[in-house]
Design an enzyme around this catalytic site. Structure first.
Site, PDB file in Angstrom:
ATOM      1  N   GLU A 243      45.788  69.244  91.655  1.00  0.00           N
ATOM      2  CA  GLU A 243      44.529  69.516  92.368  1.00  0.00           C
ATOM      3  C   GLU A 243      44.050  70.874  91.861  1.00  0.00           C
ATOM      4  O   GLU A 243      44.571  71.909  92.277  1.00  0.00           O
ATOM      5  CB  GLU A 243      44.765  69.559  93.883  1.00  0.00           C
ATOM      6  CG  GLU A 243      45.421  68.319  94.473  1.00  0.00           C
ATOM      7  CD  GLU A 243      44.488  67.121  94.537  1.00  0.00           C
ATOM      8  OE1 GLU A 243      43.262  67.297  94.378  1.00  0.00           O
ATOM      9  OE2 GLU A 243      44.990  66.003  94.718  1.00  0.00           O
ATOM     10  N   CYS A 277      37.864  75.552  96.633  1.00  0.00           N
ATOM     11  CA  CYS A 277      37.773  74.768  95.392  1.00  0.00           C
ATOM     12  C   CYS A 277      36.473  73.987  95.347  1.00  0.00           C
ATOM     13  O   CYS A 277      35.917  73.755  94.283  1.00  0.00           O
ATOM     14  CB  CYS A 277      38.979  73.846  95.274  1.00  0.00           C
ATOM     15  SG  CYS A 277      39.240  72.856  96.747  1.00  0.00           S
TER      16      CYS A 277
HETATM   17  P1  NAD Z   1      46.982  79.865  90.829  1.00  0.00           P
HETATM   18  O1  NAD Z   1      46.928  78.753  89.840  1.00  0.00           O
HETATM   19  O2  NAD Z   1      47.038  81.245  90.311  1.00  0.00           O
HETATM   20  O3  NAD Z   1      48.252  79.685  91.799  1.00  0.00           O
HETATM   21  C1  NAD Z   1      48.523  78.517  92.547  1.00  0.00           C
HETATM   22  C2  NAD Z   1      49.992  78.500  92.976  1.00  0.00           C
HETATM   23  O4  NAD Z   1      50.820  78.420  91.824  1.00  0.00           O
HETATM   24  C3  NAD Z   1      50.452  79.760  93.705  1.00  0.00           C
HETATM   25  O5  NAD Z   1      51.452  79.434  94.636  1.00  0.00           O
HETATM   26  C4  NAD Z   1      51.053  80.605  92.609  1.00  0.00           C
HETATM   27  O6  NAD Z   1      51.989  81.536  93.085  1.00  0.00           O
HETATM   28  C5  NAD Z   1      51.707  79.536  91.766  1.00  0.00           C
HETATM   29  N1  NAD Z   1      51.871  79.897  90.361  1.00  0.00           N
HETATM   30  C6  NAD Z   1      51.276  80.882  89.666  1.00  0.00           C
HETATM   31  N2  NAD Z   1      51.706  80.866  88.386  1.00  0.00           N
HETATM   32  C7  NAD Z   1      52.578  79.848  88.278  1.00  0.00           C
HETATM   33  C8  NAD Z   1      53.338  79.292  87.210  1.00  0.00           C
HETATM   34  N3  NAD Z   1      53.279  79.790  85.969  1.00  0.00           N
HETATM   35  N4  NAD Z   1      54.128  78.227  87.458  1.00  0.00           N
HETATM   36  C9  NAD Z   1      54.153  77.689  88.696  1.00  0.00           C
HETATM   37  N5  NAD Z   1      53.459  78.173  89.738  1.00  0.00           N
HETATM   38  C10 NAD Z   1      52.672  79.236  89.532  1.00  0.00           C
HETATM   39  O7  NAD Z   1      45.722  79.645  91.774  1.00  0.00           O
HETATM   40  P2  NAD Z   1      45.196  80.588  92.936  1.00  0.00           P
HETATM   41  O8  NAD Z   1      44.498  81.757  92.343  1.00  0.00           O
HETATM   42  O9  NAD Z   1      46.294  80.841  93.895  1.00  0.00           O
HETATM   43  O10 NAD Z   1      44.134  79.617  93.654  1.00  0.00           O
HETATM   44  C11 NAD Z   1      42.822  79.478  93.257  1.00  0.00           C
HETATM   45  C12 NAD Z   1      42.613  78.218  92.432  1.00  0.00           C
HETATM   46  O11 NAD Z   1      43.059  77.072  93.153  1.00  0.00           O
HETATM   47  C13 NAD Z   1      41.151  77.955  92.138  1.00  0.00           C
HETATM   48  O12 NAD Z   1      41.006  77.568  90.796  1.00  0.00           O
HETATM   49  C14 NAD Z   1      40.789  76.809  93.074  1.00  0.00           C
HETATM   50  O13 NAD Z   1      39.727  75.995  92.664  1.00  0.00           O
HETATM   51  C15 NAD Z   1      42.074  76.043  93.086  1.00  0.00           C
HETATM   52  N6  NAD Z   1      42.144  75.171  94.262  1.00  0.00           N
HETATM   53  C16 NAD Z   1      42.041  73.817  94.071  1.00  0.00           C
HETATM   54  C17 NAD Z   1      42.049  72.959  95.181  1.00  0.00           C
HETATM   55  C18 NAD Z   1      41.925  71.470  95.012  1.00  0.00           C
HETATM   56  O14 NAD Z   1      42.216  70.744  95.953  1.00  0.00           O
HETATM   57  N7  NAD Z   1      41.527  70.958  93.855  1.00  0.00           N
HETATM   58  C19 NAD Z   1      42.182  73.499  96.461  1.00  0.00           C
HETATM   59  C20 NAD Z   1      42.274  74.879  96.612  1.00  0.00           C
HETATM   60  C21 NAD Z   1      42.261  75.713  95.501  1.00  0.00           C
END
Ligand code: NAD
Length: 475
Positions: A243, A277
């Site tokens: 997602e 998102c």
């Molecule tokens: P992110 O990708 O930086 O982090 C998401 C999660 O992954 C966090 O728990 C983070 O600690 C973890 N993470 C970070 N690096 C990682 C790695 N290398 N391996 C595994 N896990 C890792 O995203 P964010 O900044 O926390 O959130 C914002 C993003 O999330 C935006 O792009 C938004 O659109 C998206 N989002 C999507 C949805 C959806 O349903 N499609 C919903 C909410 C947010």
């Protein structure tokens, strides 16, 4: 952290700081999981999987309902923590926690309706059945913008399906989801069935994803990180759902109900400071109503109140991260430098008593075009670009001219226009004359680089189930 039913610090006693975005100051610390903590969590989830998956579904559902009840009882405490770590106003946080409880109840009920099928065979002595079985140990990654809700989708569906779970909680907002997990543990869900880790995403992610005991990954986050997580699943062909990010178009036709359209645009562009998102990133307005829309959108946006959502009744709190303010300001200046008109906002307000908070006034950029970041990239902040169009074909090709395909919004009172847009928009969710594309009992997922797989609805549960065909001959 919760590992094998025990609340623990990191094995090497390292911590991660949590910042209050209202003050810009560190106010809590959580464990920074070490390799052995991560392995212990996976081992526990693996050890108890057989028992949990064979626990009668009505018993599993009853435990989830009990967890939902406890979440509601602790709503005030959890939402206060969320307000302090994420910044959203208290009422919004309380709404999210309540939804977390509803999600657990929804999946408790949905799990009782996984029926399977019997398929006739040509030979009278032979029959086929199709059954659904839990995938195994799952790893869940969720972001900070909806710290409880996005965890609840994974926790509810996984446990209801009979899977066990290791959750990596968001680094910026680990406290409210930890409290949510505690509700599930206190409800009597056996130790090891849910494990919750805090720590650095990159480090925890690498160790978790390298573990062959993890059979499925549920990831919600950015497209960039999602791609690295997916890459770590390809070697073992591990089941995964992604997602990811979005750049959401909203199409405004000249026959729209302008009052409802403006209210929708304000809510979906700026709610949670645009950190959603499915926040509206780019609005395309039919020529004839372009200036009228901008004038009304500006007036309604300027009525939004900003401040400390813990103690005041405000519409918007601070952004969650300082980096969010920096990125949004960069997208605003990129647009202005390329000819956009800054209609309102884009400045940093002074909130008395909270001078170091991560504040930003919602910005509208008119006369935008697709050379600007605001119209092509995900800003994830309170800024939106507006552009005029002439004719439905142009509107659709502008809306679809993007690598993302999470959701799209259309405002029109013409049924033919609505139907054509719904048919031709390249997105997993289309909302017509409303801005709430995500509802509990309907599938929610992205197209293109917004990912694949689903949360919400029956589809969200089946992500955690394997299909098995059994063909039996009676001899
Ligand atoms: P992110 O990708 O930086 O982090 C998401 C999660 O992954 C966090 O728990 C983070 O600690 C973890 N993470 C970070 N690096 C990682 C790695 N290398 N391996 C595994 N896990 C890792 O995203 P964010 O900044 O926390 O959130 C914002 C993003 O999330 C935006 O792009 C938004 O659109 C998206 N989002 C999507 C949805 C959806 O349903 N499609 C919903 C909410 C947010």
């Amino acid at each position: 952290m919760l590992i094998d039913g025990q609340w623990k610090d990191a094995a090497d006693r390292q911590f991660l700081e949590v910042t209050d975005p209202r003050t810009g100051k560190v106010f809590a610390k959580v464990p920074r999981a070490a390799g052995q903590d991560i392995d212990a969590a996976v081992d526990a989830a693996d050890r108890v999987f057989k028992n949990w998956s064979r626990t009668n579904v009505f018993k599993r559902s009853a435990l989830l309902r009990e967890a939902a009840q406890i979440v509601e009882e602790r709503k005030d405490e959890i939402s206060r923590l969320m307000c302090m770590e994420q910044g959203k106003p208290l009422a919004e946080a309380a709404g999210e926690v309540k939804k977390g409880a509803e999600i657990l109840r929804y999946y408790a009920a949905e799990a009782e309706r996984v029926y399977g099928r019997i398929i006739p065979n040509e030979d009278a002595d032979t029959f086929s059945t199709v059954v659904y079985q839990p995938v195994g140990v799952c790893a869940a990654f969720s972001p900070w913008n909806y710290p409880v809700e996005l965890l609840a989708w994974k926790l509810g569906a996984a446990l209801a399906a009979g899977c066990t779970l290791v959750c990596k909680l968001p680094s910026e907002t680990p406290l409210s989801p930890l409290m949510f997990v505690k509700c599930a543990a206190d409800a009597g869900i056996p130790g090891g069935v849910i494990n919750a880790l805090t720590g650095e995403g990159r480090v925890v992610g690498a160790r978790l994803l390298a573990n062959p005991k993890i059979r499925k990954v549920a990831f919600t986050g950015s497209t960039a990180v999602g791609k690295t997580v997916l890459a770590a699943c390809t070697d073992s062909l591990r089941k995964s759902s992604m997602e990811l990010g979005g750049s959401l178009p909203m199409l405004v036709f000249k026959d729209c109900d302008m009052e409802a359209t403006v209210a929708g645009a304000v809510r979906r562009s700026f709610r949670n400071m645009g950190q959603i998102c499915i926040a509206v990133n780019r609005i395309y307005v039919e020529n004839e109503v372009y200036e009228d829309f901008i004038e009304k959108f500006k007036a309604a946006t300027e009525k939004l109140t900003i401040g400390d959502g813990l103690n005041e009744n405000v519409d918007l709190g601070p952004m969650c991260k300082k980096q969010g303010v920096i990125t949004t300001l960069e997208h605003i200046s990129d647009a202005v430098n390329k000819g956009a008109r800054l209609v309102t906002g884009g400045d940093v307000p002074v909130v008395p008593g909270f001078e170091n908070g991560f504040w930003l006034r919602p910005a509208i950029l008119a006369d935008a075009n697709h050379s600007m970041k605001i119209m092509t990239e995900e800003t994830f902040g309170p800024a939106v670009g507006v552009m005029s169009f002439d004719g439905i074909e142009t509107a659709l090709s502008l809306a679809n001219d993007n690598v993302y395909g999470l959701a799209a919004i259309v405002y029109t009172q013409n049924l033919t226009t609505a139907k054509k847009c719904a048919d031709e928009l390249e997105a997993g969710n289309v909302a017509v004359n409303n801005v709430d594309a995500g509802v509990i009992n309907a599938p929610y997922g992205g197209w293109k680089q917004s990912g694949f797989g689903h949360e919400h609805g029956t589809e969200g549960l089946y992500e955690y189930l394997n299909v098995k065909h059994i063909r039996i001959r009676t001899l």
